[in-house]
Motif scaffolding. Structure first.
Motif, PDB file in Angstrom:
ATOM      1  N   UNK A   1       4.744   4.775 -29.371  1.00  0.00           N
ATOM      2  CA  UNK A   1       5.607   5.948 -29.368  1.00  0.00           C
ATOM      3  C   UNK A   1       6.164   6.262 -27.978  1.00  0.00           C
ATOM      4  N   UNK A   2       5.672   5.567 -26.966  1.00  0.00           N
ATOM      5  CA  UNK A   2       6.156   5.807 -25.612  1.00  0.00           C
ATOM      6  C   UNK A   2       7.463   5.052 -25.381  1.00  0.00           C
ATOM      7  N   UNK A   3       8.444   5.778 -24.916  1.00  0.00           N
ATOM      8  CA  UNK A   3       9.698   5.116 -24.564  1.00  0.00           C
ATOM      9  C   UNK A   3       9.594   4.582 -23.147  1.00  0.00           C
ATOM     10  N   UNK A   4      10.504   3.684 -22.815  1.00  0.00           N
ATOM     11  CA  UNK A   4      10.500   3.098 -21.477  1.00  0.00           C
ATOM     12  C   UNK A   4      10.757   4.167 -20.417  1.00  0.00           C
ATOM     13  N   UNK A   5      11.611   5.134 -20.726  1.00  0.00           N
ATOM     14  CA  UNK A   5      11.920   6.190 -19.758  1.00  0.00           C
ATOM     15  C   UNK A   5      10.693   7.060 -19.476  1.00  0.00           C
ATOM     16  N   UNK A   6       9.862   7.305 -20.491  1.00  0.00           N
ATOM     17  CA  UNK A   6       8.653   8.100 -20.291  1.00  0.00           C
ATOM     18  C   UNK A   6       7.675   7.369 -19.382  1.00  0.00           C
ATOM     19  N   UNK A   7       7.575   6.051 -19.575  1.00  0.00           N
ATOM     20  CA  UNK A   7       6.676   5.249 -18.740  1.00  0.00           C
ATOM     21  C   UNK A   7       7.144   5.259 -17.293  1.00  0.00           C
ATOM     22  N   UNK A   8       8.448   5.090 -17.092  1.00  0.00           N
ATOM     23  CA  UNK A   8       9.012   5.098 -15.738  1.00  0.00           C
ATOM     24  C   UNK A   8       8.796   6.449 -15.076  1.00  0.00           C
ATOM     25  N   UNK A   9       9.017   7.527 -15.831  1.00  0.00           N
ATOM     26  CA  UNK A   9       8.835   8.875 -15.287  1.00  0.00           C
ATOM     27  C   UNK A   9       7.380   9.112 -14.896  1.00  0.00           C
ATOM     28  N   UNK A  10       6.468   8.642 -15.743  1.00  0.00           N
ATOM     29  CA  UNK A  10       5.038   8.787 -15.431  1.00  0.00           C
ATOM     30  C   UNK A  10       4.682   8.043 -14.159  1.00  0.00           C
ATOM     31  N   UNK A  11       5.179   6.824 -14.009  1.00  0.00           N
ATOM     32  CA  UNK A  11       4.891   6.034 -12.812  1.00  0.00           C
ATOM     33  C   UNK A  11       5.483   6.687 -11.559  1.00  0.00           C
ATOM     34  N   UNK A  12       6.666   7.264 -11.688  1.00  0.00           N
ATOM     35  CA  UNK A  12       7.297   7.934 -10.541  1.00  0.00           C
ATOM     36  C   UNK A  12       6.461   9.133 -10.099  1.00  0.00           C
ATOM     37  N   UNK A  13       5.961   9.898 -11.086  1.00  0.00           N
ATOM     38  CA  UNK A  13       5.130  11.064 -10.769  1.00  0.00           C
ATOM     39  C   UNK A  13       3.851  10.636 -10.064  1.00  0.00           C
ATOM     40  N   UNK A  14       3.204   9.581 -10.561  1.00  0.00           N
ATOM     41  CA  UNK A  14       1.971   9.092  -9.954  1.00  0.00           C
ATOM     42  C   UNK A  14       2.218   8.632  -8.521  1.00  0.00           C
ATOM     43  N   UNK A  15       3.301   7.867  -8.325  1.00  0.00           N
ATOM     44  CA  UNK A  15       3.633   7.372  -6.985  1.00  0.00           C
ATOM     45  C   UNK A  15       3.938   8.541  -6.051  1.00  0.00           C
ATOM     46  N   UNK A  16       4.668   9.537  -6.562  1.00  0.00           N
ATOM     47  CA  UNK A  16       5.010  10.698  -5.741  1.00  0.00           C
ATOM     48  C   UNK A  16       3.753  11.454  -5.310  1.00  0.00           C
ATOM     49  N   UNK A  17       2.788  11.599  -6.235  1.00  0.00           N
ATOM     50  CA  UNK A  17       1.548  12.289  -5.888  1.00  0.00           C
ATOM     51  C   UNK A  17       0.740  11.510  -4.861  1.00  0.00           C
ATOM     52  N   UNK A  18       0.707  10.196  -5.003  1.00  0.00           N
ATOM     53  CA  UNK A  18      -0.012   9.362  -4.033  1.00  0.00           C
ATOM     54  C   UNK A  18       0.623   9.501  -2.652  1.00  0.00           C
ATOM     55  N   UNK A  19       1.942   9.458  -2.597  1.00  0.00           N
ATOM     56  CA  UNK A  19       2.646   9.607  -1.313  1.00  0.00           C
ATOM     57  C   UNK A  19       2.386  10.988  -0.720  1.00  0.00           C
ATOM     58  N   UNK A  20       2.440  12.014  -1.568  1.00  0.00           N
ATOM     59  CA  UNK A  20       2.226  13.388  -1.095  1.00  0.00           C
ATOM     60  C   UNK A  20       0.847  13.538  -0.463  1.00  0.00           C
ATOM     61  N   UNK A  21      -0.201  13.097  -1.177  1.00  0.00           N
ATOM     62  CA  UNK A  21      -1.554  13.238  -0.652  1.00  0.00           C
ATOM     63  C   UNK A  21      -1.789  12.350   0.564  1.00  0.00           C
ATOM     64  N   UNK A  22      -1.137  11.206   0.601  1.00  0.00           N
ATOM     65  CA  UNK A  22      -1.277  10.331   1.763  1.00  0.00           C
ATOM     66  C   UNK A  22      -0.661  10.966   3.000  1.00  0.00           C
ATOM     67  N   UNK A  23       0.555  11.504   2.850  1.00  0.00           N
ATOM     68  CA  UNK A  23       1.278  12.071   3.998  1.00  0.00           C
ATOM     69  C   UNK A  23       0.676  13.389   4.457  1.00  0.00           C
ATOM     70  N   UNK A  24       0.299  14.247   3.508  1.00  0.00           N
ATOM     71  CA  UNK A  24      -0.120  15.597   3.873  1.00  0.00           C
ATOM     72  C   UNK A  24      -1.637  15.802   3.894  1.00  0.00           C
ATOM     73  N   UNK A  25      -2.417  14.808   3.491  1.00  0.00           N
ATOM     74  CA  UNK A  25      -3.868  14.955   3.501  1.00  0.00           C
ATOM     75  C   UNK A  25      -4.553  13.819   4.250  1.00  0.00           C
ATOM     76  N   UNK A  26      -4.354  12.592   3.785  1.00  0.00           N
ATOM     77  CA  UNK A  26      -5.085  11.466   4.370  1.00  0.00           C
ATOM     78  C   UNK A  26      -4.644  11.203   5.801  1.00  0.00           C
ATOM     79  N   UNK A  27      -3.346  11.161   6.046  1.00  0.00           N
ATOM     80  CA  UNK A  27      -2.844  10.886   7.400  1.00  0.00           C
ATOM     81  C   UNK A  27      -3.275  11.969   8.393  1.00  0.00           C
ATOM     82  N   UNK A  28      -3.109  13.276   8.087  1.00  0.00           N
ATOM     83  CA  UNK A  28      -3.584  14.297   9.032  1.00  0.00           C
ATOM     84  C   UNK A  28      -5.091  14.220   9.306  1.00  0.00           C
TER      85      UNK A  28
END
Length: 292
Positions: free
Chosen positions: A8-35
Motif C-alpha cells: 500500500x506504500x507508494x513510491x512518493x511516501x517512501x521517498x518522503x519518509x527517507x527524506x525526513x529520516x535523513x533530515x533528522x539525522x543531519x539536524x541532530x548531527x549539526x546541532x547536537x553531535x558536532x557541538x
C-alpha cells in the motif's frame, strides 16, 4: 537486494519518509553531535573565543575541576537542592494526584490544569516574581507571615528560598504524571483489594504504590536530570550569592563560559557534570531494580 515495501506504500511516501529520516539525522548531527564533539575537544584547551586563545592543556582543566573548592561547594549545594526538591516534588505530586483522583473531587481536568500552569510558565518570569515576593521591605512573604527575613541575602535562607520557589513551580508536573498513572491502574487489582477487606491506606501502600513504581521512577529520573542542570533561578534570584551559598554546578558552567569566557574550563565542567548525572541516573535504576 531490493528494499521490500508494503504493497500500500507508494513510491512518493517512501521517498518522503527517507527524506525526513535523513533530515533528522543531519539536524541532530549539526546541532547536537558536532557541538558536543567541539566542546569535548575544547575541554582539553585554554579556550577563549574573544581573544582567539586556543592552547592545548591536556588534562589541566579537569585537574582544576577536581581541585576547585568552589566546584566542591557547588556540588554539595547541587545535591542538597536536588534531593530536597525531588522529595517534595514527588511527595506533593503523589499526594495531590491521589486527592484529585478520589471520587469526592469533581472537575478533575480543571484541577489538573491549575496545578500544571506554573510548570508551563517560563522559569525567568517565575523567578522574577518570587524575587520580588522575597524582598524584605515590600515582599508579600514577610508581610503574610509577619517575618523580618532577608531571604535571598542571608546565607542560611538563600538556598532554601530558591528551593521553595522551584518546588512550587515544578510539583504540578508530578501531579499530572501521577494522575495519568492512577488512571491507568488495573481496576481488577483495586477491586480485589476491596474484596479482601483492605483499608484505604493498605490499598494505597500495597497496591497503588507498587503499581505506580514505573511512573515514580520516571518522575525521579527526569527530576535528577533537570535539577542537576538547574541554573536559571539562581541566575535571576541570587547570582550564586550571598558568597557561594547558592552556587550550583550548572551556574558555575554559565559563569565560566559566558561571564569569564573561559570556555575550556566550562567544557570540562560540563562533561564532569554529564558523568555525575549519568551515575545518579544509573544508581536510580539499580536501586529500583533491586527493590523489584
Amino acid at each position: 537486494m531490493f528494499r521490500k515495501t508494503h504493497p500500500l506504500q507508494s513510491r512518493s511516501e517512501i521517498v518522503l519518509r527517507d527524506i525526513v529520516v535523513i533530515a533528522m539525522v543531519i539536524f541532530f548531527t549539526v546541532f547536537l553531535i558536532v557541538p558536543i564533539g567541539i566542546a569535548f575537544v575544547g575541554s582539553f584547551h585554554e579556550w577563549n573565543p574573544l581573544s582567539g586563545t586556543y592552547n592545548f592543556l591536556g588534562l589541566e582543566n579537569y585537574k582544576e575541576v577536581f581541585t576547585s573548592a568552589l566546584f566542591g561547594k557547588s556540588m554539595i549545594n547541587t545535591v542538597i537542592f536536588s534531593v530536597v526538591v525531588i522529595i517534595f516534588r514527588v511527595g506533593l505530586g503523589l499526594g495531590i494526584a491521589c486527592a484529585i483522583n478520589s471520587a469526592l473531587i469533581k472537575c478533575k481536568s480543571l484541577y489538573r490544569a491549575i496545578y500544571y500552569m506554573p510548570v508551563v510558565t517560563p522559569m525567568v518570569a517565575v523567578a522574577f516574581v518570587w524575587k520580588f515576593m522575597y524582598n524584605p521591605q515590600i515582599g508579600t512573604i514577610n508581610q503574610i507571615f509577619g517575618l523580618d527575613v532577608n531571604w535571598l541575602m542571608n546565607p542560611k535562607t538563600a538556598l532554601l528560598a530558591v528551593m521553595i520557589m522551584t518546588i512550587w513551580k515544578d510539583f504540578g508536573y508530578a501531579v499530572v504524571m501521577f494522575m495519568a498513572g492512577l488512571l491507568s491502574l488495573p481496576a481488577d487489582a483495586m477491586e480485589a483489594a476491596k474484596v479482601d477487606g483492605a483499608s484505604s491506606w493498605q490499598t494505597f501502600r500495597y497496591v497503588t504504590l507498587p503499581l505506580l513504581k514505573p511512573m515514580t521512577l520516571f518522575v525521579v529520573i527526569t527530576s535528577i536530570i533537570s535539577y542537576i542542570q538547574a541554573y536559571v533561578q539562581i541566575l535571576i534570584m541570587t547570582e550564586g550569592g550571598p558568597g557561594t551559598a547558592t552556587y550550583l554546578a550548572s551556574y558555575i558552567i554559565y559563569d565560566e563560559a559566558f561571564v569569564k569566557y573561559n570556555f575550556g574550563y566550562a567544557s570540562a565542567l560540563s562533561f564532569v557534570l554529564f558523568v555525575i548525572t549519568a551515575v545518579f541516573t544509573w544508581l536510580s535504576f539499580r536501586v529500583s531494580g533491586k527493590q523489584d
